[in-house]
Design a protein around this motif. Sequence first.
Motif, PDB file in Angstrom:
ATOM      1  N   THR A 158      86.564 -52.795 -24.319  1.00  9.19           N
ATOM      2  CA  THR A 158      86.403 -52.499 -25.741  1.00  9.19           C
ATOM      3  C   THR A 158      85.772 -51.117 -25.902  1.00  9.19           C
ATOM      4  O   THR A 158      85.193 -50.561 -24.961  1.00  9.19           O
ATOM      5  N   ILE A 159      85.878 -50.575 -27.116  1.00  7.19           N
ATOM      6  CA  ILE A 159      85.219 -49.316 -27.440  1.00  7.19           C
ATOM      7  C   ILE A 159      83.915 -49.663 -28.142  1.00  7.19           C
ATOM      8  O   ILE A 159      83.928 -50.353 -29.164  1.00  7.19           O
ATOM      9  N   PRO A 160      82.777 -49.261 -27.617  1.00  9.28           N
ATOM     10  CA  PRO A 160      81.507 -49.625 -28.250  1.00  9.28           C
ATOM     11  C   PRO A 160      81.388 -49.032 -29.644  1.00  9.28           C
ATOM     12  O   PRO A 160      81.951 -47.978 -29.955  1.00  9.28           O
ATOM     13  N   GLY A 161      80.628 -49.733 -30.503  1.00 11.00           N
ATOM     14  CA  GLY A 161      80.390 -49.220 -31.838  1.00 11.00           C
ATOM     15  C   GLY A 161      81.553 -49.463 -32.779  1.00 11.00           C
ATOM     16  O   GLY A 161      82.486 -50.203 -32.475  1.00 11.00           O
ATOM     17  N   MET A 162      81.490 -48.798 -33.933  1.00 15.22           N
ATOM     18  CA  MET A 162      82.496 -48.977 -34.975  1.00 15.22           C
ATOM     19  C   MET A 162      82.873 -47.631 -35.577  1.00 15.22           C
ATOM     20  O   MET A 162      82.119 -46.653 -35.457  1.00 15.22           O
TER      21      MET A 162
END
Length: 341
Positions: free
Chosen positions: A285-289
């Motif tokens: 996943t890609i951390p954060g938003m």
Amino acid sequence: MAAARTAGPASAAAPDPLLRVEDLRVVFGPPGREQVAVDGVSFTLGAGEVLGVVGESGCGKSLTALAILRLIPDPPGRIAGGRILFQGQDLVGAGQAAMNRIRGKEISMIFQEPMTALNPVFRVGEQIAETIREHEGLSRTAARERALHLLERVGIGNPKQRLDQYPHELSGGMRQRVMIAIALACRPQILIADEPTTALDVTIQAQILLLLRDLQRELGMAVILITHDLGVVAQVVDRVVVMYAGRIVEEGTAAAVFERPAHPYTRLLLQSIPSLDQEQDRLPTIPGMVPSLSNLPAGCRFHPRCPEARPACRERAPATFEVGPAHRAACIALNGYRHAG
């Protein structure tokens, strides 16, 4: 993941693009307190070309598509700058009468959720025929016959019965096919498909993508395919535009972007695609938003989530660099490549 399509051989004198978006800027809110949702977006679309626009939700993909058709709700939003040239005509300055002639006739759109895009109180045949009568002036009988043919062409079984059904009586896959039939009713030059496989199971997703690919080849139309799923665009597109927080961070041929991604965001998107070739306990996943419009970071907008960020990324927005033939990306780490024009 299926192999990416490669664009055809370059012509010595390439024709003008069918669509040219230049420095598009879309904002929301009152003057002086605007929040920028699409910030300086530029790209082209050639006749018969399939362009993929990818990125997470909230990156400005759908707003860019709505801006092309001048469907940004005003208020609260508006096109604050740039040009949208369709066959040389600037749609930003076009009047409503001109846009009504273009929408559905020259440029059509498949919206993200067919259950809300279709009118629940009209039969699907009436909704298809309405577009035909509006733009081509056919009689009700002739328009209904065209609608029946379109339902057959998009692969809906027992089309005579489906013509007289309401949207809620159809499955999700059938509703999406109805949306495609409406969009193609007048054989547009450009089809914008906004997340056309969202909320469909993987088998139906594959069927819809194959249908769109076949129809694009049959009709010779250009397609803008908007999605957050790079695995989807890999199967069907010629070129890819990667958006993040309202800006384009990478653009190139499908082969170049998938085989040699230049921007950290693109690389992370590709790494997050599930693979059947590798055993994975957890999906990457890609951390954060994606940042909200009211809290956009200074400098590179991706730097708070970027594993390769450096101090300079927090200080200034990156320039765009040419990293290969028809392949460009906006990242400070690419300093040393030639600046893109």
